[in-house]
Design a protein around this motif. Sequence first.
Motif, PDB file in Angstrom:
ATOM      1  N   ARG A  86       4.773   1.209  -1.698  1.00 57.38           N
ATOM      2  CA  ARG A  86       4.832   0.939  -3.186  1.00 57.38           C
ATOM      3  C   ARG A  86       4.194   2.431  -3.871  1.00 57.38           C
ATOM      4  NH1 ARG A  86       0.144   0.546  -6.059  1.00 57.38           N
ATOM      5  NH2 ARG A  86      -1.081  -0.407  -3.934  1.00 57.38           N
ATOM      6  N   LYS A  87       3.253   2.991  -3.178  1.00 57.95           N
ATOM      7  CA  LYS A  87       2.655   4.229  -3.824  1.00 57.95           C
ATOM      8  C   LYS A  87       3.385   5.354  -3.668  1.00 57.95           C
ATOM      9  CE  LYS A  87      -1.401   3.858  -1.615  1.00 57.95           C
ATOM     10  NZ  LYS A  87      -2.639   4.105  -1.307  1.00 57.95           N
ATOM     11  N   THR A  88       4.391   5.355  -2.534  1.00 56.46           N
ATOM     12  CA  THR A  88       5.575   6.441  -2.055  1.00 56.46           C
ATOM     13  C   THR A  88       6.496   6.237  -3.083  1.00 56.46           C
ATOM     14  OG1 THR A  88       4.730   6.333   0.218  1.00 56.46           O
ATOM     15  CG2 THR A  88       6.794   7.523  -0.414  1.00 56.46           C
ATOM     16  N   PHE A 148       6.414   5.127  -6.055  1.00 50.75           N
ATOM     17  CA  PHE A 148       5.675   5.764  -7.223  1.00 50.75           C
ATOM     18  C   PHE A 148       5.812   7.183  -7.421  1.00 50.75           C
ATOM     19  CE2 PHE A 148       2.049   8.020  -9.423  1.00 50.75           C
ATOM     20  CZ  PHE A 148       2.164   7.481 -10.666  1.00 50.75           C
ATOM     21  N   TRP A 149       5.433   8.002  -6.418  1.00 53.63           N
ATOM     22  CA  TRP A 149       5.437   9.355  -6.231  1.00 53.63           C
ATOM     23  C   TRP A 149       6.789   9.929  -6.310  1.00 53.63           C
ATOM     24  CZ3 TRP A 149       1.428  11.654  -7.904  1.00 53.63           C
ATOM     25  CH2 TRP A 149       0.129  11.045  -7.837  1.00 53.63           C
ATOM     26  N   THR A 191       0.898  -1.195   0.010  1.00 53.75           N
ATOM     27  CA  THR A 191       0.130   0.023  -0.027  1.00 53.75           C
ATOM     28  C   THR A 191       0.903   1.331  -0.100  1.00 53.75           C
ATOM     29  OG1 THR A 191      -0.319  -0.325   2.269  1.00 53.75           O
ATOM     30  CG2 THR A 191      -1.895  -1.018   0.953  1.00 53.75           C
ATOM     31  N   ASN A 192       1.380   1.700   1.282  1.00 54.37           N
ATOM     32  CA  ASN A 192       1.834   3.175   1.345  1.00 54.37           C
ATOM     33  C   ASN A 192       3.294   3.009   0.670  1.00 54.37           C
ATOM     34  OD1 ASN A 192      -0.371   4.274   2.464  1.00 54.37           O
ATOM     35  ND2 ASN A 192       0.307   3.436   4.428  1.00 54.37           N
ATOM     36  N   THR A 199      -0.542   7.211   2.140  1.00 56.12           N
ATOM     37  CA  THR A 199       0.054   7.475   0.777  1.00 56.12           C
ATOM     38  C   THR A 199      -1.472   7.493  -0.124  1.00 56.12           C
ATOM     39  OG1 THR A 199       2.121   7.082   1.203  1.00 56.12           O
ATOM     40  CG2 THR A 199       1.590   7.846  -1.094  1.00 56.12           C
ATOM     41  N   SER A 235      -3.475   7.756  -3.716  1.00 57.89           N
ATOM     42  CA  SER A 235      -3.254   6.984  -5.013  1.00 57.89           C
ATOM     43  C   SER A 235      -3.181   7.758  -6.132  1.00 57.89           C
ATOM     44  CB  SER A 235      -4.248   5.795  -5.273  1.00 57.89           C
ATOM     45  OG  SER A 235      -4.503   4.766  -4.205  1.00 57.89           O
ATOM     46  N   SER A 284       2.131  13.986  -1.093  1.00 55.35           N
ATOM     47  CA  SER A 284       1.294  13.009  -1.270  1.00 55.35           C
ATOM     48  C   SER A 284       0.625  12.138  -0.093  1.00 55.35           C
ATOM     49  CB  SER A 284       2.083  11.689  -2.103  1.00 55.35           C
ATOM     50  OG  SER A 284       3.057  11.341  -1.190  1.00 55.35           O
TER      51      SER A 284
END
Length: 221
Positions: A19-21, A23-24, A16-17, A204, A206, A79
């Motif tokens: 992986r998304k962090t 990405f950002w 969740t967080n 974080t 999406s 984010s």
Amino acid sequence: MKKYANDRKLYLSINTNTRKTAFWVLSYLLHHPSLLATYRTETAAAFECSGTLVDPFMIQDPLRCPSVDAIWHETLRMSGWAASVRLVTADTVIGGKHMCKGNRVMVPHRLLHFDADVFGERPEEFRPARWMEKQADDGFRTNSLARSPSWRPFGAGKTMCSGRFLARFSVTTFVATLLRRFDLELVGNPSFPRVDEFRPVLGTMSVKEGDDFEVKISLRQ
């Protein structure tokens, strides 16, 4: 059962967080090539000539990698959508609002992170330099903004995220390794992806649906 419960927490955190962090962070670097080059330069000493990572802890050191530190903090600021919930233990009045004992109050930390009085001018812009400016102004060796009571990307108190150090280690090391081994460039001229502010999350945010973009990846020579 306790072991499996901890395993589930770790699985959810990674998927969740963290992986998304990642990405950002990569999105901001790709849309700011000068920052990408700085990130790559600062973390170069953590790798052997072959590209093997030998000193991941160096990447976590804000004195040796100040720009990496600033990019990490600024990405979380832009984010993040963390919030804390607190129990009202006695009747009280805050800001003219009467709060009754036994009720609960939610504190949305994103509002704190966009306070221009704390984080400086143009808080709606991605500007990692704001973190280093504060460090230079007050003379501290560590970043003063990161110690501000208005800085709450992982919550606060007893409910502060216990995985915050693992998250930083994982994201910053992954990004450094990716940049060490590959060249990345945007395909075309895509706009920066928007965050989905209307989707409830714990941590974080999406990317907004339809805002994905393509990246060309090639082995570095």
